[in-house]
Design a protein around this motif. Structure first.
Motif, PDB file in Angstrom:
ATOM      1  N   CYS A  88       0.874  -1.178   0.000  1.00 24.87           N
ATOM      2  CA  CYS A  88       0.000   0.000   0.000  1.00 24.87           C
ATOM      3  C   CYS A  88       0.909   1.224   0.000  1.00 24.87           C
ATOM      4  O   CYS A  88       2.133   1.071   0.052  1.00 24.87           O
ATOM      5  N   GLU A  89       0.312   2.406  -0.043  1.00 21.36           N
ATOM      6  CA  GLU A  89       1.139   3.619   0.028  1.00 21.36           C
ATOM      7  C   GLU A  89       1.930   3.624   1.324  1.00 21.36           C
ATOM      8  O   GLU A  89       1.421   3.212   2.367  1.00 21.36           O
ATOM      9  N   ARG A  90       3.166   4.126   1.238  1.00 20.68           N
ATOM     10  CA  ARG A  90       4.070   4.120   2.401  1.00 20.68           C
ATOM     11  C   ARG A  90       3.414   4.808   3.620  1.00 20.68           C
ATOM     12  O   ARG A  90       3.503   4.303   4.745  1.00 20.68           O
ATOM     13  N   GLU A 112       0.330   5.134   4.404  1.00 18.37           N
ATOM     14  CA  GLU A 112      -0.728   4.274   4.969  1.00 18.37           C
ATOM     15  C   GLU A 112      -0.086   3.160   5.792  1.00 18.37           C
ATOM     16  O   GLU A 112      -0.557   2.820   6.887  1.00 18.37           O
ATOM     17  N   GLU A 157       4.268  -0.726  -3.059  1.00 15.81           N
ATOM     18  CA  GLU A 157       3.118   0.186  -3.022  1.00 15.81           C
ATOM     19  C   GLU A 157       1.947  -0.378  -3.834  1.00 15.81           C
ATOM     20  O   GLU A 157       0.800  -0.069  -3.559  1.00 15.81           O
TER      21      GLU A 157
END
Ligand code: NAD
Length: 304
Positions: A139-141, A143, A162
């Motif tokens: 996932c996005e860093r 998050e 990501e």
């Protein structure tokens, strides 16, 4: 009181993971299609919801631990699904659902500004109870950083990328090894036992030598030699993982010879032991009509 967490899918893995979250002081809202599954958590103070959508209307962060890719997709995107909830901001999917479903669900939820955290786990029911799972997060860093304290309650989080689906790919790579280890260790143990070696001695030697693996160190001593066959992972789920793994390999243009043979043995176990059998019954399938039972001393003498 901290913000409630949602949890959908209270099965072999979901129950102990949700239990740890309660122990850590997180109020929970839970849902499972099998009504009895949530009862022990409700007794401990969790709130029971009537649908996944209701869970997602009561919690910003919802975790799922569901059996198959199609169930993950319908629980996320179906009419009574999480996407129909009014409060949800992120879905943390702990299931093994394959890279394609992860990518599809992530894309659909992104349109509703809901983040999808692809987050499968490894370590089995024992790891879920102990909070020692390997958690493979894509996932996005930012998050990932936000979720780290929560994920550390259930195990060791790794940020593997990501792009949604990379966590799933990592899990399939891991389970190819774990499924292959159990399959080949079962064959090796049958060979040794048929030739007259004592199964318990074999496991001790293998674990002191270069043949040791997750099956010889964990499944054989705890579940197979005592003939308990109770590791807590269904054959249908192991077969699903091998199927997903080989689908991905084919899509990437790779020929995996050993993996193909391992998948065949898991299909045989699925057909002969039944989809709901514990995956350690692969040993029984391998024993077949050999006249040998690979048993520990406490479970009785090796026959044949
Ligand atoms: P399980 O079959 O024991 O549990 C799944 C739960 O989901 C069940 O309680 C079932 O009633 C519920 N469910 C099914 N459909 C539903 C729906 N539409 N809505 C709500 N609930 C629903 O499976 P498990 O062994 O707990 O595994 C869960 C996931 O974790 C799987 O993807 C599996 O591959 C993965 N996994 C399992 C293990 C293990 O050792 N058991 C280890 C690592 C990963």
């Amino acid at each position: 009181m901290s913000e409630p967490l949602g949890f959908v899918g209270i099965g072999n893995m979901g129950a102990p993971i949700a239990g740890r979250l309660l122990d850590a002081g997180h109020p929970l809202v839970v849902f499972d299609v099998s009504a009895g599954a949530t009862a022990p958590l409700v007794e401990r103070g969790a709130r029971q919801a009537g649908s996944a959508a209701e869970v997602a209307s009561l919690a910003e962060t919802v975790l799922t631990s569901l059996p198959t890719p199609d169930i993950v997709e319908s629980v996320a995107l179906g009419p009574e699904g999480l996407g129909a909830g009014t409060r949800i901001k992120r879905l943390v999917d702990l299931s093994t659902s394959g890279p394609r479903v992860a990518a599809r669900v992530a894309q659909a939820l992104a349109a509703q500004r809901i983040a999808f955290v692809d987050s499968p786990v490894s370590g089995g029911v024992a790891g879920a109870r102990a909070g020692t799972l390997a958690v493979m997060v894509a996932c996005e860093r930012a998050e990932f950083e936000r979720l780290q304290p929560l994920l550390r309650v259930i195990g060791k989080p790794f940020h593997v990328g990501e792009r949604p689906g990379l966590g799933q790919m990592m899990k399939l790579v891991n389970n190819l090894l774990s499924g292959a280890a159990l399959a080949i260790t079962s064959e090796a143990m049958l060979l040794g036992a048929k030739a007259g070696l004592d199964p318990e001695t074999m496991v001790e030697v293998i674990n002191a030598g270069s043949g040791r693996n997750s099956a010889s160190q964990d499944k054989f001593p705890k579940s197979i030699l005592p003939r308990r066959f109770d590791a807590g992972f269904a054959t249908r789920l192991m077969f699903k993982d091998l199927r997903l793994c080989l689908e991905e390999a084919e899509a990437l243009g790779l020929t995996l010879w050993v993996a193909s043979a391992v998948r065949q043995l898991w299909l045989k176990t699925f057909n002969e032991m039944g989809p709901d059998s514990d995956f350690t019954t692969i040993m029984r399938c391998v024993e077949g009509s050999s006249g040998i039972e690979v048993r520990g001393r406490a479970a009785g003498r090796s026959s044949g």
